[in-house]
Design an enzyme around this catalytic site. Structure first.
Site, PDB file in Angstrom:
ATOM      1  N   ASP A  41       4.532 -30.567  -9.284  1.00  0.00           N
ATOM      2  CA  ASP A  41       5.135 -31.861  -9.611  1.00  0.00           C
ATOM      3  C   ASP A  41       4.944 -32.113 -11.097  1.00  0.00           C
ATOM      4  OD1 ASP A  41       5.865 -34.504  -7.627  1.00  0.00           O
ATOM      5  OD2 ASP A  41       5.535 -34.913  -9.751  1.00  0.00           O
ATOM      6  N   ASN A  89      12.703 -29.386  -3.985  1.00  0.00           N
ATOM      7  CA  ASN A  89      12.646 -30.742  -3.445  1.00  0.00           C
ATOM      8  C   ASN A  89      12.481 -31.816  -4.523  1.00  0.00           C
ATOM      9  OD1 ASN A  89      12.204 -32.551  -1.003  1.00  0.00           O
ATOM     10  ND2 ASN A  89      10.273 -32.867  -2.071  1.00  0.00           N
ATOM     11  N   TYR A 154      24.028 -38.111  -8.773  1.00  0.00           N
ATOM     12  CA  TYR A 154      23.141 -37.614  -7.712  1.00  0.00           C
ATOM     13  C   TYR A 154      23.937 -36.868  -6.631  1.00  0.00           C
ATOM     14  CZ  TYR A 154      19.632 -37.853  -3.967  1.00  0.00           C
ATOM     15  OH  TYR A 154      18.755 -37.554  -2.944  1.00  0.00           O
ATOM     16  N   ALA A 156      26.773 -35.333  -6.885  1.00  0.00           N
ATOM     17  CA  ALA A 156      27.226 -34.028  -7.402  1.00  0.00           C
ATOM     18  C   ALA A 156      26.064 -33.039  -7.456  1.00  0.00           C
ATOM     19  CB  ALA A 156      27.843 -34.208  -8.788  1.00  0.00           C
ATOM     20  N   ALA A 157      24.897 -33.537  -7.884  1.00  0.00           N
ATOM     21  CA  ALA A 157      23.747 -32.648  -8.094  1.00  0.00           C
ATOM     22  C   ALA A 157      23.155 -32.134  -6.786  1.00  0.00           C
ATOM     23  CB  ALA A 157      22.668 -33.367  -8.902  1.00  0.00           C
TER      24      ALA A 157
HETATM   25  N1  LIG Z   1      13.724 -40.645   0.216  1.00  0.00           N
HETATM   26  C1  LIG Z   1      14.943 -40.530   0.719  1.00  0.00           C
HETATM   27  O1  LIG Z   1      15.454 -41.400   1.448  1.00  0.00           O
HETATM   28  C2  LIG Z   1      15.763 -39.283   0.418  1.00  0.00           C
HETATM   29  C3  LIG Z   1      16.971 -39.095   1.093  1.00  0.00           C
HETATM   30  C4  LIG Z   1      17.705 -37.936   0.851  1.00  0.00           C
HETATM   31  C5  LIG Z   1      17.255 -37.008  -0.047  1.00  0.00           C
HETATM   32  N2  LIG Z   1      16.089 -37.217  -0.714  1.00  0.00           N
HETATM   33  C6  LIG Z   1      15.654 -36.204  -1.677  1.00  0.00           C
HETATM   34  O2  LIG Z   1      14.430 -35.669  -1.218  1.00  0.00           O
HETATM   35  C7  LIG Z   1      13.636 -35.281  -2.334  1.00  0.00           C
HETATM   36  C8  LIG Z   1      12.305 -35.980  -2.256  1.00  0.00           C
HETATM   37  O3  LIG Z   1      12.507 -37.360  -2.145  1.00  0.00           O
HETATM   38  P1  LIG Z   1      11.304 -38.404  -2.076  1.00  0.00           P
HETATM   39  O4  LIG Z   1      11.826 -39.622  -1.408  1.00  0.00           O
HETATM   40  O5  LIG Z   1      10.085 -37.732  -1.540  1.00  0.00           O
HETATM   41  O6  LIG Z   1      11.170 -38.709  -3.621  1.00  0.00           O
HETATM   42  P2  LIG Z   1       9.905 -39.194  -4.468  1.00  0.00           P
HETATM   43  O7  LIG Z   1      10.430 -39.968  -5.622  1.00  0.00           O
HETATM   44  O8  LIG Z   1       8.880 -39.819  -3.583  1.00  0.00           O
HETATM   45  O9  LIG Z   1       9.351 -37.817  -5.008  1.00  0.00           O
HETATM   46  C9  LIG Z   1      10.046 -37.098  -5.982  1.00  0.00           C
HETATM   47  C10 LIG Z   1       9.029 -36.333  -6.792  1.00  0.00           C
HETATM   48  O10 LIG Z   1       9.717 -35.442  -7.675  1.00  0.00           O
HETATM   49  C11 LIG Z   1       8.936 -35.360  -8.825  1.00  0.00           C
HETATM   50  N3  LIG Z   1       9.749 -34.864  -9.926  1.00  0.00           N
HETATM   51  C12 LIG Z   1      10.709 -35.521 -10.621  1.00  0.00           C
HETATM   52  N4  LIG Z   1      11.228 -34.740 -11.563  1.00  0.00           N
HETATM   53  C13 LIG Z   1      10.582 -33.549 -11.476  1.00  0.00           C
HETATM   54  C14 LIG Z   1      10.671 -32.324 -12.186  1.00  0.00           C
HETATM   55  N5  LIG Z   1      11.552 -32.158 -13.211  1.00  0.00           N
HETATM   56  N6  LIG Z   1       9.862 -31.314 -11.827  1.00  0.00           N
HETATM   57  C15 LIG Z   1       8.974 -31.467 -10.826  1.00  0.00           C
HETATM   58  N7  LIG Z   1       8.837 -32.593 -10.110  1.00  0.00           N
HETATM   59  C16 LIG Z   1       9.642 -33.628 -10.440  1.00  0.00           C
HETATM   60  C17 LIG Z   1       8.453 -36.774  -9.060  1.00  0.00           C
HETATM   61  O11 LIG Z   1       7.344 -36.811  -9.914  1.00  0.00           O
HETATM   62  C18 LIG Z   1       8.128 -37.212  -7.638  1.00  0.00           C
HETATM   63  O12 LIG Z   1       6.791 -36.952  -7.317  1.00  0.00           O
HETATM   64  C19 LIG Z   1      14.428 -35.645  -3.590  1.00  0.00           C
HETATM   65  O13 LIG Z   1      15.125 -34.508  -4.044  1.00  0.00           O
HETATM   66  C20 LIG Z   1      15.384 -36.701  -3.083  1.00  0.00           C
HETATM   67  O14 LIG Z   1      16.564 -36.755  -3.870  1.00  0.00           O
HETATM   68  C21 LIG Z   1      15.345 -38.326  -0.498  1.00  0.00           C
END
Ligand SMILES: NC(=O)c1ccc[n+]([C@@H]2O[C@H](COP(=O)([O-])OP(=O)(O)OC[C@H]3O[C@@H](n4cnc5c(N)ncnc54)[C@H](O)[C@@H]3O)[C@@H](O)[C@H]2O)c1
Length: 160
Positions: A41, A89, A154, A156-157
């Site tokens: 992270d 992730n 988001y 698109a990514a």
């Molecule tokens: N929470 C939701 O409802 C949800 C729904 C669909 C998809 N997602 C996706 O699931 C994944 C995790 O979501 P979450 O809710 O646990 O998010 P979160 O914000 O709790 O955790 C994301 C983590 O990514 C880390 N991070 C950010 N940029 C980074 C980088 N360049 N390198 C390494 N780490 C980095 C952050 O420090 C953070 O700890 C994400 O990709 C999110 O887009 C989440």
């Protein structure tokens, strides 16, 4: 499930301060199955590393950006000598109505989700080929499938 225990897991990304953070759940779930975990992270991964170790699992942390895939994968190789599973992730949001979205908001989201996924996977690929084994799991979102207001970047990514 037993076979999984023989593999090292590159847990790409985790943490966040919420208890229900998806990355942390991946880490704990795979550790419970016997995988050796690398917790990556931007923030300090030690809390989750220690949580896994206290439960009797194997984990090391690497504080680095997913965009620095070489560093992330090197941590797995240094600790375990191989890498079997990459879980892409890491994620951020920069939501804005499309009319107000600027290049910076677009680029930031693309960098973490798309380039981060590419860089970690690319760094792991030579090991996968050598081992004749490797798995990649990419976290996505309903926004990537259906789209969502304010999330052109988001959506698109994460549609990869
Ligand atoms: N929470 C939701 O409802 C949800 C729904 C669909 C998809 N997602 C996706 O699931 C994944 C995790 O979501 P979450 O809710 O646990 O998010 P979160 O914000 O709790 O955790 C994301 C983590 O990514 C880390 N991070 C950010 N940029 C980074 C980088 N360049 N390198 C390494 N780490 C980095 C952050 O420090 C953070 O700890 C994400 O990709 C999110 O887009 C989440």
């Amino acid at each position: 499930m037993e076979a999984l225990g023989k593999h090292s897991l590159l847990k790409f990304m985790f943490i966040s301060l919420t208890l229900y953070s998806i990355g942390r759940c991946y880490c704990l779930a795979f550790a419970k199955l016997g995988a050796s975990v690398v917790v990556n992270d931007l923030m300090d991964p030690e809390t989750v590393v220690q949580e896994i170790q206290k439960l009797g699992g194997k984990a090391v942390g690497v504080k680095a950006s997913a965009e620095d895939g070489d560093t992330v994968v090197k941590a797995a190789i240094d600790a375990y000598g191989r890498i079997d599973i990459v879980i892409n992730n890491a994620g951020i949001l920069r939501d804005k109505a499309f009319i107000n979205m600027d290049d910076k908001m677009w680029d930031q989201v693309m960098s973490v989700h798309l380039r981060g996924t590419y860089k970690v996977t690319k760094a792991a690929w030579p090991y996968f080929l050598k081992q004749k084994y490797g798995r990649v799991v990419n976290t996505t979102s309903t926004s990537g499938i259906y789209g969502n207001f304010g999330q052109a970047n988001y959506a698109a990514a994460v549609s990869q």
